[in-house]
Write a protein that holds these residues in place. Sequence first.
Motif, PDB file in Angstrom:
ATOM      1  N   ALA A   1       0.923  -4.004 -16.695  1.00 30.18           N
ATOM      2  CA  ALA A   1       0.870  -4.963 -15.593  1.00 30.18           C
ATOM      3  C   ALA A   1       0.834  -4.238 -14.251  1.00 30.18           C
ATOM      4  CB  ALA A   1       2.065  -5.910 -15.658  1.00 30.18           C
ATOM      5  N   CYS A   2       1.679  -3.232 -14.084  1.00 28.48           N
ATOM      6  CA  CYS A   2       1.702  -2.492 -12.818  1.00 28.48           C
ATOM      7  C   CYS A   2       0.406  -1.718 -12.608  1.00 28.48           C
ATOM      8  CB  CYS A   2       2.909  -1.564 -12.773  1.00 28.48           C
ATOM      9  SG  CYS A   2       4.471  -2.455 -12.566  1.00 28.48           S
ATOM     10  N   SER A   3      -0.168  -1.190 -13.673  1.00 29.57           N
ATOM     11  CA  SER A   3      -1.442  -0.478 -13.563  1.00 29.57           C
ATOM     12  C   SER A   3      -2.548  -1.435 -13.125  1.00 29.57           C
ATOM     13  CB  SER A   3      -1.806   0.175 -14.896  1.00 29.57           C
ATOM     14  OG  SER A   3      -0.839   1.139 -15.265  1.00 29.57           O
ATOM     15  N   SER A   4      -2.559  -2.636 -13.679  1.00 30.63           N
ATOM     16  CA  SER A   4      -3.549  -3.639 -13.295  1.00 30.63           C
ATOM     17  C   SER A   4      -3.414  -4.004 -11.827  1.00 30.63           C
ATOM     18  CB  SER A   4      -3.387  -4.901 -14.151  1.00 30.63           C
ATOM     19  OG  SER A   4      -3.770  -4.667 -15.480  1.00 30.63           O
ATOM     20  N   VAL A   5      -2.192  -4.284 -11.405  1.00 24.62           N
ATOM     21  CA  VAL A   5      -1.947  -4.646 -10.007  1.00 24.62           C
ATOM     22  C   VAL A   5      -2.338  -3.499  -9.092  1.00 24.62           C
ATOM     23  CG1 VAL A   5      -0.113  -5.109  -8.330  1.00 24.62           C
ATOM     24  CG2 VAL A   5      -0.207  -6.400 -10.460  1.00 24.62           C
ATOM     25  N   LEU A   6      -1.987  -2.284  -9.470  1.00 22.45           N
ATOM     26  CA  LEU A   6      -2.326  -1.121  -8.645  1.00 22.45           C
ATOM     27  C   LEU A   6      -3.834  -1.003  -8.458  1.00 22.45           C
ATOM     28  CD1 LEU A   6      -1.510   1.484  -7.145  1.00 22.45           C
ATOM     29  CD2 LEU A   6      -1.795   2.664  -9.336  1.00 22.45           C
ATOM     30  N   THR A   7      -4.597  -1.201  -9.511  1.00 20.45           N
ATOM     31  CA  THR A   7      -6.055  -1.084  -9.367  1.00 20.45           C
ATOM     32  C   THR A   7      -6.603  -2.165  -8.448  1.00 20.45           C
ATOM     33  OG1 THR A   7      -6.544  -2.372 -11.376  1.00 20.45           O
ATOM     34  CG2 THR A   7      -6.353   0.033 -11.622  1.00 20.45           C
ATOM     35  N   GLU A   8      -6.039  -3.372  -8.524  1.00 26.89           N
ATOM     36  CA  GLU A   8      -6.484  -4.446  -7.633  1.00 26.89           C
ATOM     37  C   GLU A   8      -6.177  -4.108  -6.177  1.00 26.89           C
ATOM     38  OE1 GLU A   8      -6.419  -8.624  -9.952  1.00 26.89           O
ATOM     39  OE2 GLU A   8      -4.441  -7.816  -9.468  1.00 26.89           O
ATOM     40  N   ILE A   9      -4.993  -3.572  -5.932  1.00 22.70           N
ATOM     41  CA  ILE A   9      -4.581  -3.222  -4.574  1.00 22.70           C
ATOM     42  C   ILE A   9      -5.419  -2.073  -4.024  1.00 22.70           C
ATOM     43  CG2 ILE A   9      -2.689  -2.203  -3.224  1.00 22.70           C
ATOM     44  CD1 ILE A   9      -0.751  -3.766  -5.016  1.00 22.70           C
ATOM     45  N   THR A  10      -5.754  -1.111  -4.875  1.00 20.11           N
ATOM     46  CA  THR A  10      -6.408   0.127  -4.444  1.00 20.11           C
ATOM     47  C   THR A  10      -7.901  -0.029  -4.181  1.00 20.11           C
ATOM     48  OG1 THR A  10      -4.786   1.376  -5.725  1.00 20.11           O
ATOM     49  CG2 THR A  10      -6.757   2.556  -5.035  1.00 20.11           C
ATOM     50  N   LYS A  11      -8.576  -0.828  -4.988  1.00 19.44           N
ATOM     51  CA  LYS A  11     -10.034  -0.936  -4.888  1.00 19.44           C
ATOM     52  C   LYS A  11     -10.456  -1.379  -3.492  1.00 19.44           C
ATOM     53  CE  LYS A  11     -12.467  -2.249  -8.484  1.00 19.44           C
ATOM     54  NZ  LYS A  11     -13.160  -3.058  -9.500  1.00 19.44           N
ATOM     55  N   GLY A  12     -11.368  -0.609  -2.902  1.00 18.84           N
ATOM     56  CA  GLY A  12     -11.889  -0.921  -1.581  1.00 18.84           C
ATOM     57  C   GLY A  12     -11.119  -0.298  -0.428  1.00 18.84           C
ATOM     58  N   LYS A  13      -9.987   0.303  -0.729  1.00 16.08           N
ATOM     59  CA  LYS A  13      -9.163   0.916   0.316  1.00 16.08           C
ATOM     60  C   LYS A  13      -9.722   2.284   0.705  1.00 16.08           C
ATOM     61  CE  LYS A  13      -5.190  -1.677   0.254  1.00 16.08           C
ATOM     62  NZ  LYS A  13      -5.568  -3.013   0.590  1.00 16.08           N
ATOM     63  N   SER A  14      -9.457   2.656   1.954  1.00 14.41           N
ATOM     64  CA  SER A  14      -9.781   4.021   2.381  1.00 14.41           C
ATOM     65  C   SER A  14      -8.829   4.971   1.658  1.00 14.41           C
ATOM     66  CB  SER A  14      -9.606   4.167   3.894  1.00 14.41           C
ATOM     67  OG  SER A  14      -8.226   4.129   4.234  1.00 14.41           O
ATOM     68  N   LEU A  15      -9.154   6.246   1.655  1.00 15.37           N
ATOM     69  CA  LEU A  15      -8.269   7.215   1.005  1.00 15.37           C
ATOM     70  C   LEU A  15      -6.897   7.226   1.672  1.00 15.37           C
ATOM     71  CD1 LEU A  15     -10.709  10.168   0.274  1.00 15.37           C
ATOM     72  CD2 LEU A  15      -9.943   8.349  -1.258  1.00 15.37           C
ATOM     73  N   ASP A  16      -6.850   7.084   2.993  1.00 15.25           N
ATOM     74  CA  ASP A  16      -5.566   7.034   3.685  1.00 15.25           C
ATOM     75  C   ASP A  16      -4.768   5.801   3.276  1.00 15.25           C
ATOM     76  OD1 ASP A  16      -5.785   9.433   5.053  1.00 15.25           O
ATOM     77  OD2 ASP A  16      -6.628   8.509   6.852  1.00 15.25           O
ATOM     78  N   GLU A  17      -5.429   4.658   3.190  1.00 20.43           N
ATOM     79  CA  GLU A  17      -4.733   3.436   2.765  1.00 20.43           C
ATOM     80  C   GLU A  17      -4.238   3.578   1.329  1.00 20.43           C
ATOM     81  OE1 GLU A  17      -7.012  -0.038   5.300  1.00 20.43           O
ATOM     82  OE2 GLU A  17      -8.033   0.826   3.552  1.00 20.43           O
ATOM     83  N   ALA A  18      -5.052   4.152   0.460  1.00 21.10           N
ATOM     84  CA  ALA A  18      -4.637   4.359  -0.933  1.00 21.10           C
ATOM     85  C   ALA A  18      -3.456   5.308  -1.003  1.00 21.10           C
ATOM     86  CB  ALA A  18      -5.804   4.888  -1.762  1.00 21.10           C
ATOM     87  N   ARG A  19      -3.463   6.329  -0.172  1.00 23.11           N
ATOM     88  CA  ARG A  19      -2.341   7.282  -0.143  1.00 23.11           C
ATOM     89  C   ARG A  19      -1.039   6.603   0.247  1.00 23.11           C
ATOM     90  NH1 ARG A  19      -3.054  11.433   4.037  1.00 23.11           N
ATOM     91  NH2 ARG A  19      -1.034  12.076   3.277  1.00 23.11           N
ATOM     92  N   ASN A  20      -1.134   5.565   1.056  1.00 25.27           N
ATOM     93  CA  ASN A  20       0.059   4.904   1.580  1.00 25.27           C
ATOM     94  C   ASN A  20       0.551   3.735   0.739  1.00 25.27           C
ATOM     95  OD1 ASN A  20       0.543   6.572   3.857  1.00 25.27           O
ATOM     96  ND2 ASN A  20      -1.247   5.672   4.814  1.00 25.27           N
ATOM     97  N   ILE A  21      -0.082   3.478  -0.397  1.00 24.65           N
ATOM     98  CA  ILE A  21       0.435   2.446  -1.295  1.00 24.65           C
ATOM     99  C   ILE A  21       1.792   2.919  -1.789  1.00 24.65           C
ATOM    100  CG2 ILE A  21       0.107   1.258  -3.492  1.00 24.65           C
ATOM    101  CD1 ILE A  21      -2.942   1.524  -2.987  1.00 24.65           C
ATOM    102  N   SER A  22       2.769   2.041  -1.700  1.00 29.19           N
ATOM    103  CA  SER A  22       4.133   2.423  -2.067  1.00 29.19           C
ATOM    104  C   SER A  22       4.590   1.709  -3.331  1.00 29.19           C
ATOM    105  CB  SER A  22       5.095   2.091  -0.927  1.00 29.19           C
ATOM    106  OG  SER A  22       5.298   0.688  -0.860  1.00 29.19           O
ATOM    107  N   LYS A  23       5.696   2.172  -3.842  1.00 26.68           N
ATOM    108  CA  LYS A  23       6.273   1.530  -5.022  1.00 26.68           C
ATOM    109  C   LYS A  23       6.652   0.087  -4.706  1.00 26.68           C
ATOM    110  CE  LYS A  23      10.968   3.325  -4.387  1.00 26.68           C
ATOM    111  NZ  LYS A  23      12.013   4.143  -5.011  1.00 26.68           N
ATOM    112  N   HIS A  24       7.026  -0.189  -3.461  1.00 24.09           N
ATOM    113  CA  HIS A  24       7.390  -1.549  -3.061  1.00 24.09           C
ATOM    114  C   HIS A  24       6.182  -2.487  -3.114  1.00 24.09           C
ATOM    115  CE1 HIS A  24      11.257   0.060  -2.030  1.00 24.09           C
ATOM    116  NE2 HIS A  24      10.682   0.951  -1.240  1.00 24.09           N
TER     117      HIS A  24
END
Length: 135
Positions: free
Chosen positions: A59-82
């Motif tokens: 479930a967390c892997s699925s959510v992470l991919t949804e959050i990450t897709k389309g983000k800049s590398l900087d935005e992806a780097r800043n995805i947090s556990k929260h």
Amino acid sequence: MIVDYSRNPVNFGKMENPDVTYHDANPLCGDSIDIDLKIDNSKVSDIKFHGKGCAICMACSSVLTEITKGKSLDEARNISKHDILGELGLEHLQAVRIKCALLSLKTLKFALYTYLAKEDQSIADSLKEEAAALY
């Protein structure tokens, strides 16, 4: 939501010709995943994961991919556990299950580290520290 995402994971499967792939595992639970990234113009244009894991990991892997897709590398780097835990209502997850929940985020951070190491070592070093601090 956890059961639905684990039974019907989003962005699950192998990617043909990814720009970077990274593997990690959680031996305590048996989770084992790979994350594939396609990066275009410093953005994550596509992300997939594959492997096996418990319901929380999937479930967390699925959510992470949804959050990450389309983000800049900087935005992806800043995805947090929260970001991940909050999306699934897992803010108060038991310590024993936190490694299940954060395996994909740790894997993503190391995938980005691997990609960025080719580009800029100082960014890569910072990201490596962030990923190591997740556990």
